[in-house]
Design an enzyme around this catalytic site. Structure first.
Site, PDB file in Angstrom:
ATOM      1  N   SER A 168     105.170  16.282  35.051  1.00  0.00           N
ATOM      2  CA  SER A 168     105.860  15.849  36.265  1.00  0.00           C
ATOM      3  C   SER A 168     106.119  14.356  36.129  1.00  0.00           C
ATOM      4  O   SER A 168     105.408  13.665  35.378  1.00  0.00           O
ATOM      5  CB  SER A 168     104.964  16.098  37.485  1.00  0.00           C
ATOM      6  OG  SER A 168     105.417  15.345  38.596  1.00  0.00           O
ATOM      7  N   TYR A 181      96.901  16.207  42.343  1.00  0.00           N
ATOM      8  CA  TYR A 181      98.091  16.622  41.575  1.00  0.00           C
ATOM      9  C   TYR A 181      98.477  15.556  40.550  1.00  0.00           C
ATOM     10  O   TYR A 181      98.690  15.851  39.365  1.00  0.00           O
ATOM     11  CB  TYR A 181      99.247  16.879  42.555  1.00  0.00           C
ATOM     12  CG  TYR A 181     100.513  17.394  41.911  1.00  0.00           C
ATOM     13  CD1 TYR A 181     100.674  18.749  41.626  1.00  0.00           C
ATOM     14  CD2 TYR A 181     101.562  16.530  41.592  1.00  0.00           C
ATOM     15  CE1 TYR A 181     101.839  19.221  41.036  1.00  0.00           C
ATOM     16  CE2 TYR A 181     102.731  16.994  41.004  1.00  0.00           C
ATOM     17  CZ  TYR A 181     102.867  18.341  40.739  1.00  0.00           C
ATOM     18  OH  TYR A 181     104.030  18.811  40.152  1.00  0.00           O
TER      19      TYR A 181
HETATM   20  P1  NAD Z   1     106.499  27.294  42.162  1.00  0.00           P
HETATM   21  O1  NAD Z   1     105.483  27.268  43.230  1.00  0.00           O
HETATM   22  O2  NAD Z   1     107.836  27.876  42.436  1.00  0.00           O
HETATM   23  O3  NAD Z   1     105.927  28.024  40.859  1.00  0.00           O
HETATM   24  C1  NAD Z   1     104.604  27.864  40.430  1.00  0.00           C
HETATM   25  C2  NAD Z   1     104.229  29.055  39.601  1.00  0.00           C
HETATM   26  O4  NAD Z   1     102.873  28.922  39.132  1.00  0.00           O
HETATM   27  C3  NAD Z   1     104.271  30.360  40.392  1.00  0.00           C
HETATM   28  O5  NAD Z   1     104.812  31.381  39.584  1.00  0.00           O
HETATM   29  C4  NAD Z   1     102.816  30.625  40.685  1.00  0.00           C
HETATM   30  O6  NAD Z   1     102.539  31.981  40.909  1.00  0.00           O
HETATM   31  C5  NAD Z   1     102.195  30.135  39.395  1.00  0.00           C
HETATM   32  N1  NAD Z   1     100.745  29.941  39.500  1.00  0.00           N
HETATM   33  C6  NAD Z   1     100.042  29.248  40.432  1.00  0.00           C
HETATM   34  N2  NAD Z   1      98.726  29.362  40.196  1.00  0.00           N
HETATM   35  C7  NAD Z   1      98.593  30.122  39.073  1.00  0.00           C
HETATM   36  C8  NAD Z   1      97.491  30.598  38.317  1.00  0.00           C
HETATM   37  N3  NAD Z   1      96.234  30.301  38.681  1.00  0.00           N
HETATM   38  N4  NAD Z   1      97.730  31.363  37.227  1.00  0.00           N
HETATM   39  C9  NAD Z   1      98.997  31.687  36.858  1.00  0.00           C
HETATM   40  N5  NAD Z   1     100.091  31.268  37.533  1.00  0.00           N
HETATM   41  C10 NAD Z   1      99.878  30.503  38.629  1.00  0.00           C
HETATM   42  O7  NAD Z   1     106.635  25.778  41.684  1.00  0.00           O
HETATM   43  P2  NAD Z   1     107.548  25.094  40.571  1.00  0.00           P
HETATM   44  O8  NAD Z   1     108.186  23.944  41.215  1.00  0.00           O
HETATM   45  O9  NAD Z   1     108.373  26.094  39.860  1.00  0.00           O
HETATM   46  O10 NAD Z   1     106.420  24.512  39.619  1.00  0.00           O
HETATM   47  C11 NAD Z   1     106.303  24.854  38.242  1.00  0.00           C
HETATM   48  C12 NAD Z   1     105.706  23.696  37.476  1.00  0.00           C
HETATM   49  O11 NAD Z   1     106.600  22.580  37.549  1.00  0.00           O
HETATM   50  C13 NAD Z   1     104.376  23.190  38.041  1.00  0.00           C
HETATM   51  O12 NAD Z   1     103.517  22.838  36.976  1.00  0.00           O
HETATM   52  C14 NAD Z   1     104.777  21.959  38.823  1.00  0.00           C
HETATM   53  O13 NAD Z   1     103.726  21.027  38.928  1.00  0.00           O
HETATM   54  C15 NAD Z   1     105.901  21.441  37.947  1.00  0.00           C
HETATM   55  N6  NAD Z   1     106.798  20.504  38.634  1.00  0.00           N
HETATM   56  C16 NAD Z   1     107.598  20.905  39.664  1.00  0.00           C
HETATM   57  C17 NAD Z   1     108.434  19.982  40.274  1.00  0.00           C
HETATM   58  C18 NAD Z   1     109.365  20.339  41.395  1.00  0.00           C
HETATM   59  O14 NAD Z   1     109.982  19.434  41.974  1.00  0.00           O
HETATM   60  N7  NAD Z   1     109.545  21.598  41.735  1.00  0.00           N
HETATM   61  C19 NAD Z   1     108.434  18.660  39.847  1.00  0.00           C
HETATM   62  C20 NAD Z   1     107.596  18.282  38.804  1.00  0.00           C
HETATM   63  C21 NAD Z   1     106.788  19.216  38.199  1.00  0.00           C
END
Ligand code: NAD
Length: 283
Positions: A168, A181
């Site tokens: 991130s 986080y």
């Molecule tokens: P999201 O909530 O849509 O997806 C998260 C996914 O992780 C889901 O499929 C959830 O079921 C899964 N998950 C959670 N706990 C879990 C576990 N214990 N075991 C297996 N799977 C698990 O969120 P997203 O935005 O798609 O996030 C995905 C990644 O991207 C994360 O690591 C997040 O930190 C990172 N990220 C997202 C953003 C953003 O703006 N959306 C920005 C920077 C980083």
């Protein structure tokens, strides 16, 4: 084939993903939602067979699998909590039973449990570190063991395996109210770089992607209302929110031999969020 993987209505032009991952076996954790879903679909479009890991939401995982299979490649949904050592071991056993090996791991699963620091419970701290950081350690370790066992198969790829750690912008930008986080993402940076350095001599490539603000369920509060979106845009010089496809296209490139000399790098896909946008007019 076109990509249209955003659940929330992507505004991106449809681009054809190059089919440069044919025959490769990819595992994407947290792939039934948001970024992971977009990455899993794009890897399938690039010709990889894809295992869709998830922890809750069978229907959403099966829908991603159906979507990927429509492109003519193999896909399976594999349920496992990435923070559990036993479940990760079984996840990789099932992956290898199903596909024979693993060529690409996208360690993407992540969550937030936000709180002011003085209110933050140990459970909130441990949950975020357990999934976001320990989950990446467990999955990366299992993938490395398989890459080392199998070695390079030149007809498939010029390296023995690829790991992409989903980080991130908060591996760089401190984030009050989200100390658990931001700490997990700072940890991913050092995990990724230390591992990349250790395994590069085995022709294993480990890299990271640092998304900025991407339109997914993890951060609806930041983009769902007009007011929130306008506030968010003050932090994004490029003037739009990111879509899961923005990350998916970067992941396909990092997983392919086109990035063969890219080792231990974090690719920021953030519309310029890390360019200190406040300094554009101040400072
Ligand atoms: P999201 O909530 O849509 O997806 C998260 C996914 O992780 C889901 O499929 C959830 O079921 C899964 N998950 C959670 N706990 C879990 C576990 N214990 N075991 C297996 N799977 C698990 O969120 P997203 O935005 O798609 O996030 C995905 C990644 O991207 C994360 O690591 C997040 O930190 C990172 N990220 C997202 C953003 C953003 O703006 N959306 C920005 C920077 C980083």
């Amino acid at each position: 084939m076109n990509t249209s993987s955003s659940e929330s209505g992507s505004v991106l032009p449809k681009l054809t993903i190059p089919r440069n991952l044919i025959g490769q076996k990819a595992l994407v954790t947290g792939a039934n939602s948001g970024i992971g879903r977009g990455v899993a679909i794009a890897l399938g479009e690039a010709g990889a067979d894809v295992a869709v890991n998830y922890v809750v939401g069978d229907d959403a995982a099966n829908a991603v699998v159906d979507d990927i299979r429509r492109g003519g490649v193999h896909a399976v949904a594999l349920k496992a909590d990435v923070s559990s050592e036993d479940q990760v071991a079984s996840l990789f056993e099932r992956m290898i039973q199903e596909f024979g090996t693993v060529d690409i791991l996208v360690a993407n699963a992540g969550l937030q449990r936000d709180a002011a620091f003085r209110e933050m419970t140990l459970e909130q701290w441990n949950t975020v570190l357990g999934v976001n950081l320990t989950g990446q350690f467990l999955c990366a370790r299992a993938a490395i063991r398989e890459f080392l066992r199998r070695g390079v198969v030149p007809s498939i790829s010029c390296c023995a395996g690829k790991i992409i750690c989903m980080s991130s912008v908060h591996q760089e930008i401190p984030w009050g109210g989200h100390a658990n986080y931001a700490t997990s993402k700072g940890g991913i940076k050092m995990l990724m770089e230390s591992l990349a350095q250790e395994v590069a001599p085995h022709r294993i490539r480990v890299n990271g992607i640092a998304p900025g603000a991407i339109r997914t369920p993890i951060n609806t509060a930041a983009w769902q209302t007009k007011e929130a979106y306008e506030q968010l845009m003050k932090l994004v010089p490029y003037g739009r929110i990111g879509e899961p496809e923005d990350i998916a296209r970067a992941a396909v490139w990092l997983a392919s031999d086109y990035s063969d000399y890219v080792v231990g790098t974090t690719l920021f896909v953030d519309g310029g969020m890390t360019l200190f946008p406040g300094f554009a007019t101040g400072g």
